[in-house]
Design an enzyme around this catalytic site. Structure first.
Site, PDB file in Angstrom:
ATOM      1  N   HIS A  18       0.839  -1.208   0.000  1.00  0.00           N
ATOM      2  CA  HIS A  18       0.000   0.000   0.000  1.00  0.00           C
ATOM      3  C   HIS A  18       0.875   1.260   0.000  1.00  0.00           C
ATOM      4  O   HIS A  18       0.592   2.223  -0.716  1.00  0.00           O
ATOM      5  CB  HIS A  18      -0.868   0.055   1.264  1.00  0.00           C
ATOM      6  CG  HIS A  18      -1.935  -0.985   1.378  1.00  0.00           C
ATOM      7  ND1 HIS A  18      -2.026  -1.839   2.459  1.00  0.00           N
ATOM      8  CD2 HIS A  18      -2.981  -1.301   0.572  1.00  0.00           C
ATOM      9  CE1 HIS A  18      -3.081  -2.621   2.319  1.00  0.00           C
ATOM     10  NE2 HIS A  18      -3.672  -2.323   1.179  1.00  0.00           N
ATOM     11  N   LYS A  42     -18.862  -5.242   6.995  1.00  0.00           N
ATOM     12  CA  LYS A  42     -17.677  -6.094   7.093  1.00  0.00           C
ATOM     13  C   LYS A  42     -16.931  -5.774   8.385  1.00  0.00           C
ATOM     14  O   LYS A  42     -16.521  -4.633   8.581  1.00  0.00           O
ATOM     15  CB  LYS A  42     -16.786  -5.783   5.873  1.00  0.00           C
ATOM     16  CG  LYS A  42     -15.823  -6.861   5.482  1.00  0.00           C
ATOM     17  CD  LYS A  42     -15.307  -6.608   4.070  1.00  0.00           C
ATOM     18  CE  LYS A  42     -13.851  -6.240   4.069  1.00  0.00           C
ATOM     19  NZ  LYS A  42     -13.315  -5.913   2.756  1.00  0.00           N
ATOM     20  N   ARG A  91      -2.345  -6.234  -8.331  1.00  0.00           N
ATOM     21  CA  ARG A  91      -1.355  -7.324  -8.271  1.00  0.00           C
ATOM     22  C   ARG A  91      -1.579  -8.251  -9.455  1.00  0.00           C
ATOM     23  O   ARG A  91      -2.684  -8.294 -10.002  1.00  0.00           O
ATOM     24  CB  ARG A  91      -1.484  -8.059  -6.934  1.00  0.00           C
ATOM     25  CG  ARG A  91      -0.908  -7.253  -5.781  1.00  0.00           C
ATOM     26  CD  ARG A  91      -1.443  -7.689  -4.450  1.00  0.00           C
ATOM     27  NE  ARG A  91      -2.868  -7.366  -4.355  1.00  0.00           N
ATOM     28  CZ  ARG A  91      -3.587  -7.473  -3.239  1.00  0.00           C
ATOM     29  NH1 ARG A  91      -3.029  -7.897  -2.135  1.00  0.00           N
ATOM     30  NH2 ARG A  91      -4.872  -7.160  -3.235  1.00  0.00           N
ATOM     31  N   SER A 129      -2.943  -7.718   3.094  1.00  0.00           N
ATOM     32  CA  SER A 129      -3.157  -7.528   4.534  1.00  0.00           C
ATOM     33  C   SER A 129      -3.547  -8.859   5.177  1.00  0.00           C
ATOM     34  O   SER A 129      -3.120  -9.172   6.292  1.00  0.00           O
ATOM     35  CB  SER A 129      -4.267  -6.501   4.778  1.00  0.00           C
ATOM     36  OG  SER A 129      -3.916  -5.266   4.215  1.00  0.00           O
TER      37      SER A 129
HETATM   38  P1  ADP Z   1      -9.911  -3.313  -0.389  1.00  0.00           P
HETATM   39  O1  ADP Z   1     -10.739  -4.013   0.642  1.00  0.00           O
HETATM   40  O2  ADP Z   1     -10.536  -2.046  -0.894  1.00  0.00           O
HETATM   41  O3  ADP Z   1      -9.402  -4.181  -1.502  1.00  0.00           O
HETATM   42  P2  ADP Z   1      -7.176  -3.278   0.539  1.00  0.00           P
HETATM   43  O4  ADP Z   1      -6.613  -2.540   1.702  1.00  0.00           O
HETATM   44  O5  ADP Z   1      -7.060  -4.759   0.533  1.00  0.00           O
HETATM   45  O6  ADP Z   1      -8.663  -2.787   0.457  1.00  0.00           O
HETATM   46  O7  ADP Z   1      -6.522  -2.750  -0.792  1.00  0.00           O
HETATM   47  C1  ADP Z   1      -6.621  -1.393  -1.170  1.00  0.00           C
HETATM   48  C2  ADP Z   1      -6.004  -1.228  -2.541  1.00  0.00           C
HETATM   49  O8  ADP Z   1      -4.610  -1.511  -2.459  1.00  0.00           O
HETATM   50  C3  ADP Z   1      -6.559  -2.177  -3.607  1.00  0.00           C
HETATM   51  O9  ADP Z   1      -6.541  -1.511  -4.854  1.00  0.00           O
HETATM   52  C4  ADP Z   1      -5.573  -3.314  -3.611  1.00  0.00           C
HETATM   53  O10 ADP Z   1      -5.548  -3.969  -4.862  1.00  0.00           O
HETATM   54  C5  ADP Z   1      -4.293  -2.541  -3.365  1.00  0.00           C
HETATM   55  N1  ADP Z   1      -3.273  -3.386  -2.762  1.00  0.00           N
HETATM   56  C6  ADP Z   1      -3.384  -4.218  -1.719  1.00  0.00           C
HETATM   57  N2  ADP Z   1      -2.213  -4.844  -1.468  1.00  0.00           N
HETATM   58  C7  ADP Z   1      -1.350  -4.386  -2.414  1.00  0.00           C
HETATM   59  C8  ADP Z   1       0.018  -4.676  -2.728  1.00  0.00           C
HETATM   60  N3  ADP Z   1       0.707  -5.586  -2.073  1.00  0.00           N
HETATM   61  N4  ADP Z   1       0.583  -3.999  -3.745  1.00  0.00           N
HETATM   62  C9  ADP Z   1      -0.130  -3.096  -4.453  1.00  0.00           C
HETATM   63  N5  ADP Z   1      -1.419  -2.805  -4.230  1.00  0.00           N
HETATM   64  C10 ADP Z   1      -2.027  -3.441  -3.218  1.00  0.00           C
END
Ligand code: ADP
Length: 167
Positions: A18, A42, A91, A129
């Site tokens: 992130h 959620k 990803r 995460s």
């Molecule tokens: P959500 O529940 O909205 O998917 P996340 O926190 O899981 O929330 O992800 C937020 C954004 O960050 C999404 O666009 C996700 O694809 C991106 N993201 C999550 N992990 C990574 C990573 N390792 N590298 C790049 N982008 C990521």
């Protein structure tokens, strides 16, 4: 005119993947609002307040970044702050279908708002995460995956969870 982008997500917790996306978004936009989604449907792992604090510690001190939270539709939040784009990280395989349909829906709801996809950094393609939570639960080292304060928050969580005093 300043260009504003919203980078929405659960950030439960924020990872180095992130952080990498937020940093690169700052190369494109004047202001990047990293916005923690409060989704009532959620239940999160960390409470929203703590997720915001962790995001704040990770990226809140960067000159172009603001940290916020929002309820409801991302497009409505983006409109309310005058953003012209939503940032999403992509990803290699895992994100494409979901992100594609989400961006299409957001475009239907708000045609003026663009979704900008940034490819995940090579080191972070398989980082999520959920994976970080699971590895830390099992006692694995996550120091290359999250910032130190996030690692501390995870350690605290599992220490308390394993404590016999925890209900
Ligand atoms: P959500 O529940 O909205 O998917 P996340 O926190 O899981 O929330 O992800 C937020 C954004 O960050 C999404 O666009 C996700 O694809 C991106 N993201 C999550 N992990 C990574 C990573 N390792 N590298 C790049 N982008 C990521």
């Amino acid at each position: 005119m300043t260009s504003i982008a919203v980078y929405p997500g659960s950030f439960d917790p924020i990872t180095k993947g992130h952080e990498d996306i937020a940093e690169r978004a700052c190369d494109i936009f004047d202001t990047v609002i990293v916005a923690v989604a409060c989704n009532q449907a959620k239940t999160g792992f960390f409470p929203v307040k703590q997720r915001i604090e962790l995001v704040q510690k990770s990226v809140g001190h960067w000159p172009k970044v603001q940290v916020a939270s929002f309820n409801g539709l991302t497009v409505e939040y983006a409109r309310s702050v005058g953003a012209k784009a939503i940032i999403r990280g992509l990803r290699a395989l895992s994100d494409f279908e979901y992100e594609c349909s989400m961006s299409q829906m957001n475009r239907t709801l708000e045609p003026e708002l663009q979704t900008v996809f940034l490819m995940a950094g090579l080191d972070y393609q398989f980082l999520s995460s959920r994976m970080v939570r699971e590895v830390s639960r099992l006692g694995g080292c996550v120091h290359s995956l999250v910032s130190p304060h996030v690692q501390d928050a995870l350690s605290d969580y599992w220490r308390t969870a394993k404590s016999p005093n925890k209900a």
